[in-house]
Enzyme design. Structure first.
Site, PDB file in Angstrom:
ATOM      1  N   LYS A   1      94.631 136.558  65.776  1.00  0.00           N
ATOM      2  CA  LYS A   1      94.027 137.696  66.462  1.00  0.00           C
ATOM      3  C   LYS A   1      93.028 138.507  65.601  1.00  0.00           C
ATOM      4  O   LYS A   1      92.269 139.091  66.203  1.00  0.00           O
ATOM      5  CB  LYS A   1      95.357 138.730  67.278  1.00  0.00           C
ATOM      6  CG  LYS A   1      95.816 137.768  68.402  1.00  0.00           C
ATOM      7  CD  LYS A   1      97.315 138.455  68.688  1.00  0.00           C
ATOM      8  CE  LYS A   1      97.759 137.670  69.689  1.00  0.00           C
ATOM      9  NZ  LYS A   1      99.129 138.009  70.309  1.00  0.00           N
TER      10      LYS A   1
ATOM     11  N   GLN B   1     103.266 142.522  68.686  1.00  0.00           N
ATOM     12  CA  GLN B   1     103.707 141.198  68.992  1.00  0.00           C
ATOM     13  C   GLN B   1     104.927 140.880  69.239  1.00  0.00           C
ATOM     14  O   GLN B   1     106.016 141.697  68.681  1.00  0.00           O
ATOM     15  CB  GLN B   1     103.416 140.443  67.593  1.00  0.00           C
ATOM     16  CG  GLN B   1     103.416 139.026  67.669  1.00  0.00           C
ATOM     17  CD  GLN B   1     102.386 138.302  68.553  1.00  0.00           C
ATOM     18  OE1 GLN B   1     101.219 138.498  68.535  1.00  0.00           O
ATOM     19  NE2 GLN B   1     102.832 137.399  69.413  1.00  0.00           N
TER      20      GLN B   1
ATOM     21  N   ASP C   1      97.369 144.645  76.106  1.00  0.00           N
ATOM     22  CA  ASP C   1      98.324 143.391  76.625  1.00  0.00           C
ATOM     23  C   ASP C   1      98.733 143.590  78.007  1.00  0.00           C
ATOM     24  O   ASP C   1      99.237 142.767  78.693  1.00  0.00           O
ATOM     25  CB  ASP C   1      99.669 143.581  75.903  1.00  0.00           C
ATOM     26  CG  ASP C   1      99.565 142.495  74.734  1.00  0.00           C
ATOM     27  OD1 ASP C   1      98.929 141.603  74.866  1.00  0.00           O
ATOM     28  OD2 ASP C   1     100.402 142.415  73.939  1.00  0.00           O
TER      29      ASP C   1
END
Ligand code: NDP
Length: 298
Positions: A55, A99, A122
């Site tokens: 990422k 994460q 997200d």
């Protein structure tokens, strides 16, 4: 035998990242700063380390600033929440990604709830889940948004098509179903309690498999010509003499390719879209924070 068209997520994602790069550069010209994504990793889970590294690299390549926060597995929830609070207030940070999974003892829902919904790239915050469910603009989870982009690119209008989503997780199955409903498909959500799964899937013009069971979806489950999106990422046990097993999806790719009209490969299908959409959501967040309109819908 007819072979399905390959839906090349890798190529589509590369195109998307190129458009994002151009728009990120234009954003930096106007505002004097790059869009910024903060990525928080707690602990040393090897798969998570790989994802976070990928990422960060993708951000840099697209002209998005990436701020990595690597915390030890022993980090307390209070410390993690304090970091999120700082990132919420930091004007250089447009998107915050924590994460998952988090080490045991940290409450994932509490952590997600602490992220400002307008930095929740997200799309996991209940505010964004709610926005999606009532059809308001908001952040949509990256994987299902990537899948719907591939489907619209392949099929154009999805109106009236029968779609079956296998899996009902909050990050893939449920938002996927909502995006398909929004696109006027007729949607069935299947899961571990579904009876006669093969029969249900055979109705579908569109199949999205997000289960986590290697090669579960077989050729005789597929209506000829259907479009098949394989979200699954499963590593098989290593073969003799090999260190690592093969990566396979939730769909038996070789046999399903002989029946489907189009199919995503694993790897190279949905996976690259997930990261590209994360960059896209960060770019959208940056424009929102700067009070700018995105010049094109991406
Ligand atoms: P979850 O484990 O959260 O959800 C799996 C879903 O599959 C559940 O709804 C479960 O049903 C259902 N399921 C399990 N077994 C069966 C079965 N035998 N028949 C029908 N349904 C079943 O997984 P995720 O949604 O997070 O991920 C799914 C897959 O996608 C994984 O392989 C994951 O690695 C991959 N993934 C890939 C991404 C990418 O970027 N390509 C991103 C995210 C995930 P129930 O609810 O009843 O338990």
């Amino acid at each position: 035998m007819a072979r399905a068209t390959l839906i090349d997520g890798k190529a589509f994602a590369a195109g998307l990242r190129g458009r994002i790069g151009a728009l990120a550069a234009a954003f930096a010209q106007v505002t004097g700063r790059r869009p910024g994504l903060a990525v928080v990793l707690v602990g040393e889970d090897p798969a998570s380390q790989v994802y976070v590294g990928a990422k960060a690299r993708a951000c840099e390549e697209a002209g998005i600033a990436s701020f990595e926060h690597r915390l030890s597995a022993g980090t307390s929830e209070a410390e993690l929440l304090a970091l999120i609070e700082r990132l919420n207030r930091d004007d250089a940070v447009d998107g915050i990604l924590v994460q998952m999974p988090l080490p045991g003892g940290l409450d994932e829902q509490a952590v997600i709830a602490a992220i400002s919904p307008d930095k929740d790239v997200d799309g996991f915050h209940v505010i964004n889940a709610g926005r999606l469910s009532v059809g308001q603009p908001g952040f949509v989870p990256c994987t299902p948004l990537g899948c719907i982009m591939l489907l619209k690119d392949r099929l154009g209008d999805l109106s009236g098509l029968e779609a079956v989503v296998i899996g009902r997780s909050n990050i893939v199955g449920k938002p996927m179903a909502q995006l398909l409903v929004e696109a006027n498909a007729t949607v069935t959500v299947a899961h571990s309690r579904t009876r006669n799964l093969a029969e249900v899937v055979r109705r579908a013009d569109i199949v999205v498999a997000a289960v986590g069971r290697p090669e579960m979806v077989r050729a005789d489950w597929i209506k000829p010509g259907a479009s098949v999106i394989d979200v699954g990422i499963n590593r098989l046990p290593p073969e003799e003499g090999k260190e690592k097993g093969r990566l396979v999806g939730d769909v038996a790719f070789a046999e399903v390719s002989a029946v489907a009209g189009a199919i995503t490969p694993v790897p190279g299908g949905v996976g690259p879209m997930t990261i590209a959409v994360l960059l896209r959501n960060t770019l959208v967040a940056a424009h929102g924070h700067a009070g700018l309109e995105l010049p094109e819908d991406i």
